[in-house]
Design a protein around this motif. Structure first.
Motif, PDB file in Angstrom:
ATOM      1  N   SER A   1      39.123  24.325  -9.976  1.00  0.00           N
ATOM      2  CA  SER A   1      39.871  24.698  -8.734  1.00  0.00           C
ATOM      3  C   SER A   1      39.288  26.671  -8.287  1.00  0.00           C
ATOM      4  CB  SER A   1      41.003  24.818  -9.336  1.00  0.00           C
ATOM      5  OG  SER A   1      42.107  24.402  -9.987  1.00  0.00           O
ATOM      6  N   GLN A   2      37.736  26.185  -8.729  1.00  0.00           N
ATOM      7  CA  GLN A   2      36.856  27.337  -8.709  1.00  0.00           C
ATOM      8  C   GLN A   2      37.062  28.693  -9.100  1.00  0.00           C
ATOM      9  OE1 GLN A   2      37.157  28.019  -3.909  1.00  0.00           O
ATOM     10  NE2 GLN A   2      38.151  26.402  -3.617  1.00  0.00           N
TER      11      GLN A   2
ATOM     12  N   ALA B   1      46.292  19.881 -11.453  1.00  0.00           N
ATOM     13  CA  ALA B   1      45.479  21.047 -11.711  1.00  0.00           C
ATOM     14  C   ALA B   1      46.033  21.957 -12.630  1.00  0.00           C
ATOM     15  CB  ALA B   1      44.032  21.883 -10.775  1.00  0.00           C
TER      16      ALA B   1
ATOM     17  N   LEU C   1      41.970  15.409 -10.161  1.00  0.00           N
ATOM     18  CA  LEU C   1      41.280  16.034  -9.394  1.00  0.00           C
ATOM     19  C   LEU C   1      41.030  15.765  -7.960  1.00  0.00           C
ATOM     20  CD1 LEU C   1      41.359  19.323 -11.258  1.00  0.00           C
ATOM     21  CD2 LEU C   1      42.696  17.923 -11.526  1.00  0.00           C
TER      22      LEU C   1
ATOM     23  N   ALA D   1      40.000  21.906 -15.103  1.00  0.00           N
ATOM     24  CA  ALA D   1      41.488  21.791 -14.399  1.00  0.00           C
ATOM     25  C   ALA D   1      41.264  23.667 -14.031  1.00  0.00           C
ATOM     26  CB  ALA D   1      42.334  21.986 -15.003  1.00  0.00           C
TER      27      ALA D   1
ATOM     28  N   ILE E   1      47.232  28.638 -10.099  1.00  0.00           N
ATOM     29  CA  ILE E   1      47.359  28.292  -9.219  1.00  0.00           C
ATOM     30  C   ILE E   1      48.754  27.213  -9.785  1.00  0.00           C
ATOM     31  CG2 ILE E   1      45.026  27.921  -8.528  1.00  0.00           C
ATOM     32  CD1 ILE E   1      44.611  25.827 -11.736  1.00  0.00           C
TER      33      ILE E   1
ATOM     34  N   PHE F   1      46.306  27.274  -4.615  1.00  0.00           N
ATOM     35  CA  PHE F   1      45.112  26.008  -5.337  1.00  0.00           C
ATOM     36  C   PHE F   1      43.894  27.003  -5.790  1.00  0.00           C
ATOM     37  CE2 PHE F   1      48.934  23.858  -3.363  1.00  0.00           C
ATOM     38  CZ  PHE F   1      48.732  22.684  -4.142  1.00  0.00           C
ATOM     39  N   THR F   2      43.365  27.991  -5.798  1.00  0.00           N
ATOM     40  CA  THR F   2      42.163  28.271  -5.786  1.00  0.00           C
ATOM     41  C   THR F   2      42.567  29.796  -6.641  1.00  0.00           C
ATOM     42  OG1 THR F   2      41.441  27.801  -3.561  1.00  0.00           O
ATOM     43  CG2 THR F   2      40.304  29.906  -4.491  1.00  0.00           C
ATOM     44  N   PHE F   3      41.954  29.079  -8.223  1.00  0.00           N
ATOM     45  CA  PHE F   3      41.730  29.988  -9.392  1.00  0.00           C
ATOM     46  C   PHE F   3      40.959  31.699  -9.021  1.00  0.00           C
ATOM     47  CE2 PHE F   3      41.768  31.850 -13.371  1.00  0.00           C
ATOM     48  CZ  PHE F   3      42.363  31.525 -14.193  1.00  0.00           C
TER      49      PHE F   3
ATOM     50  N   ALA G   1      45.052  16.886  -6.789  1.00  0.00           N
ATOM     51  CA  ALA G   1      44.801  17.765  -6.812  1.00  0.00           C
ATOM     52  C   ALA G   1      45.057  19.258  -7.484  1.00  0.00           C
ATOM     53  CB  ALA G   1      43.985  18.914  -5.792  1.00  0.00           C
ATOM     54  N   THR G   2      46.776  18.775  -6.807  1.00  0.00           N
ATOM     55  CA  THR G   2      48.181  19.317  -8.113  1.00  0.00           C
ATOM     56  C   THR G   2      48.324  19.125  -9.778  1.00  0.00           C
ATOM     57  OG1 THR G   2      49.717  17.985  -7.427  1.00  0.00           O
ATOM     58  CG2 THR G   2      49.656  19.139  -5.845  1.00  0.00           C
TER      59      THR G   2
END
Length: 331
Positions: free
Chosen positions: A138-139, A61, A54, A134, A197, A253-255, A58-59
């Motif tokens: 992604s937090q 995830a 990642l 993942a 995400i 992109f943030t969970f 990062a995409t």
């Protein structure tokens, strides 16, 4: 047995699962810490590889999270989504999976584990662990994953086409697809939060913009301002095949809980997202999470729902196989 645990640091994973004790029975079902005796470094290796993967892209995830869902809903969580067919008839060849990414990432993790623990960790378990990692990377929450799945050796494109709810599903259809897998309305509302995400291509939702009922109309439940933004990104004349639209424009992109606020305010990107508002149970959950001051309750619910989904029609014990390469049938 739902074990949505509070958020934990991934570096503690091996310590956490060690407490569960090893499972060496040939007929053992899924447990926490299945590989404690045979490959105690398994979860740590998966996490380290996922972090590197990642960092490079990062995409991937949301793609790896999606892969776990697509694997579990077609013949159960058995890794069959990875299998390649020379005749183009595998699950990964079906329309819902043609845009799937992350196959190489799973193979990369598998190759590393084969070097350290040959023929021990199944592809199905790698997919489940990679999906968890993942989310966390992604937090999102950290949660324990039950393991002990074996790999299936049957893959049929038609099954994927029939068993995965399309993005233009209404709430009745969504509930039907999920109920077949013993997942209820609450599970639906919780698992749809994974759309926090990821991105989509125009084709998955253009019907809502230009031909919702077949009369060249727009979905009346879609927020007008949001619809105008989408129409600019995805014009009627053929659309833009390579355009990627965030499913949750607030934090793609943030969970987090932004997805629920987005659905409540606009009707969501997909018709199936908006369908959550058309059922009392799922709408109630959307409203609750959209107005929550903290994601803690959602994280607990998500962990429990993922563990539950991860038990879907699994192979274990003497069933199935453990492959050296996830995409290649065992001779």
């Amino acid at each position: 047995m739902s074990r949505g645990r509070r958020r934990l640091l991934p570096v503690l994973a091996l310590l956490l699962v060690a407490a569960a004790g090893p499972s060496s029975s040939a007929e053992a079902e899924l447990v926490f810490g299945f590989y404690n005796a045979t490959c105690p470094i398994a979860e740590g290796v998966v996490f380290a590889e996922m972090r590197a993967i990642l960092q490079e892209d990062a995409t991937l995830a949301p793609s790896l999270l999606r892969m776990h869902y697509h694997d579990c809903f077609v013949q159960g969580c058995d890794g069959s989504v990875m299998l390649r067919s020379r005749r183009g008839t595998a699950e990964r060849d079906a329309a819902p999976n043609r845009s799937m990414r992350g196959f190489d990432a799973v193979e990369r993790i598998k190759a590393r584990l084969e070097m350290l623990c040959p023929l021990t960790v199944s592809c199905a378990d790698i997919i489940a662990m990679a999906a968890r990692d993942a989310v966390h990377l992604s937090q999102g929450p950290w949660y324990e994953v039950e393991t002990g799945r074996r790999d299936g050796n049957v893959t049929v494109a038609e099954y994927a086409a029939n068993d995965l709810a399309p993005p233009d599903s209404n709430i009745v259809d969504v509930k039907t697809f999920f109920s077949v897998k013993s997942l209820n309305s609450r599970d639906i509302a919780v698992l749809f939060g994974s759309h926090s995400i990821g991105t989509s291509h125009c084709a998955a939702f253009q019907k809502r913009l230009y031909n919702f009922t077949g009369a060249m109309d727009q979905d009346p439940t879609l927020d007008a301002r949001y619809a105008r933004r989408l129409r600019k990104l995805c014009p009627r004349a053929g659309g833009r095949g390579r355009t990627k639209v965030p499913i949750d424009p607030g934090s793609g992109f943030t969970f987090d809980l932004s997805y629920y606020r987005h659905v409540l305010a606009t009707g969501g990107l997909f018709q199936s997202d908006g369908s959550l508002l058309h059922d009392a149970s799922t709408r109630g959950y959307v409203e609750k999470m959209a107005n929550a001051s903290s994601p803690d309750e959602y994280y607990k619910d998500f962990a429990a729902a993922m563990v539950k989904m991860g038990r879907t029609d699994v192979l274990h014990g003497s069933q199935g196989e453990v492959r050296t390469t996830c995409g290649v049938f065992v001779d």
